[in-house]
Design a protein around this motif. Structure first.
Motif, mmCIF file in Angstrom:
data_model
loop_
_atom_site.group_PDB
_atom_site.id
_atom_site.type_symbol
_atom_site.label_atom_id
_atom_site.label_comp_id
_atom_site.label_asym_id
_atom_site.label_seq_id
_atom_site.Cartn_x
_atom_site.Cartn_y
_atom_site.Cartn_z
ATOM 1 N N LEU A 117 11.671 5.897 -3.746
ATOM 2 C CA LEU A 117 12.849 5.345 -3.024
ATOM 3 C C LEU A 117 12.903 5.362 -1.431
ATOM 4 O O LEU A 117 13.420 4.725 -0.860
ATOM 5 N N PRO A 118 12.635 6.463 -0.796
ATOM 6 C CA PRO A 118 12.647 6.506 0.685
ATOM 7 C C PRO A 118 11.640 5.432 1.217
ATOM 8 O O PRO A 118 12.181 4.734 2.290
ATOM 9 N N VAL A 119 10.682 4.974 0.921
ATOM 10 C CA VAL A 119 9.598 4.068 1.116
ATOM 11 C C VAL A 119 10.533 2.694 0.919
ATOM 12 O O VAL A 119 10.370 2.034 1.922
ATOM 13 N N ALA A 120 11.184 2.604 -0.192
ATOM 14 C CA ALA A 120 11.615 1.253 -0.646
ATOM 15 C C ALA A 120 12.791 0.987 0.351
ATOM 16 O O ALA A 120 12.972 0.005 0.932
ATOM 17 N N THR A 121 13.529 2.091 0.635
ATOM 18 C CA THR A 121 14.710 2.163 1.661
ATOM 19 C C THR A 121 14.354 1.799 3.040
ATOM 20 O O THR A 121 14.799 0.747 3.416
ATOM 21 N N GLN A 122 13.143 2.376 3.596
ATOM 22 C CA GLN A 122 12.659 2.008 4.887
ATOM 23 C C GLN A 122 12.122 0.333 4.970
ATOM 24 O O GLN A 122 12.505 -0.144 5.983
ATOM 25 N N ILE A 123 11.615 -0.011 3.957
ATOM 26 C CA ILE A 123 11.077 -1.218 4.012
ATOM 27 C C ILE A 123 12.254 -2.118 3.987
ATOM 28 O O ILE A 123 12.463 -3.123 4.953
ATOM 29 N N GLN A 158 0.713 -1.235 -0.076
ATOM 30 C CA GLN A 158 -0.079 0.096 -0.113
ATOM 31 C C GLN A 158 0.961 1.216 0.111
ATOM 32 O O GLN A 158 0.579 2.165 -0.805
ATOM 33 N N ARG A 159 1.981 1.361 0.927
ATOM 34 C CA ARG A 159 2.805 2.485 1.064
ATOM 35 C C ARG A 159 3.496 2.654 -0.651
ATOM 36 O O ARG A 159 3.713 3.619 -1.073
ATOM 37 N N MET A 160 3.913 1.581 -1.232
ATOM 38 C CA MET A 160 4.591 1.771 -2.432
ATOM 39 C C MET A 160 3.608 2.134 -3.457
ATOM 40 O O MET A 160 3.884 2.859 -4.209
ATOM 41 N N GLU A 161 2.406 1.737 -3.416
ATOM 42 C CA GLU A 161 1.532 1.991 -4.219
ATOM 43 C C GLU A 161 0.999 3.652 -4.209
ATOM 44 O O GLU A 161 1.071 4.101 -5.337
ATOM 45 N N GLU A 162 1.153 4.085 -2.899
ATOM 46 C CA GLU A 162 0.844 5.328 -2.726
ATOM 47 C C GLU A 162 1.957 6.308 -3.463
ATOM 48 O O GLU A 162 1.804 7.348 -3.998
#
Length: 127
Positions: free
Chosen positions: A57-63, A36-40
């Motif tokens: 990129l920040p969301v992917a890095t956090q995951i 969901q976070r990646m989709e947003e």
């Protein structure tokens, strides 16, 4: 002064361990809340490369950080870079790691489409 405040260096992961961590990272991207976070973030980026870097990129890095910190990597961007370098070092030795790495990158990097050969590039190679 020595960097004594630094967390311990990550244990050198064997190819099998690296594969296991990579599988866990890929699985984390598939978790409903992360998907969901990646989709947003993807929606916010609107296929704009600059916005991809800003939002996705920040969301992917956090995951990735959430997974790899359990394996001794620092829970910051540097930890993710060290993990990426480790995976890259195994890609040429292990086709399964190379495949998994490609799958991971595809989750947060847009597909790169090359322009038709010689179409308005002015002979400048894209890097």
């Amino acid at each position: 002064m020595a960097a004594s405040a630094q967390p311990p260096a990550p244990a050198a992961l064997s190819a099998e361990q690296a594969k296991a961590v990579l599988a866990e990272v890929i699985k984390a991207f598939g978790a409903p809340e992360n998907a969901q976070r990646m989709e947003e973030a993807r929606d916010n980026a609107c296929n704009d490369m600059g916005k991809m870097l800003q939002f996705l990129l920040p969301v992917a890095t956090q995951i990735q950080q959430d997974v790899i910190k359990a394996y001794g990597f620092s829970s910051d961007g540097e930890g993710v870079l060290k993990f990426a370098r480790l995976i890259k070092s195994y890609e040429s030795q292990d086709p399964e790691i190379a495949s998994m790495s490609g799958k991971l990158k595809a989750m947060f990097l847009p597909p790169m489409t090359l322009p038709p050969h010689g179409a308005g590039t002015g002979g400048v190679a894209a890097s």
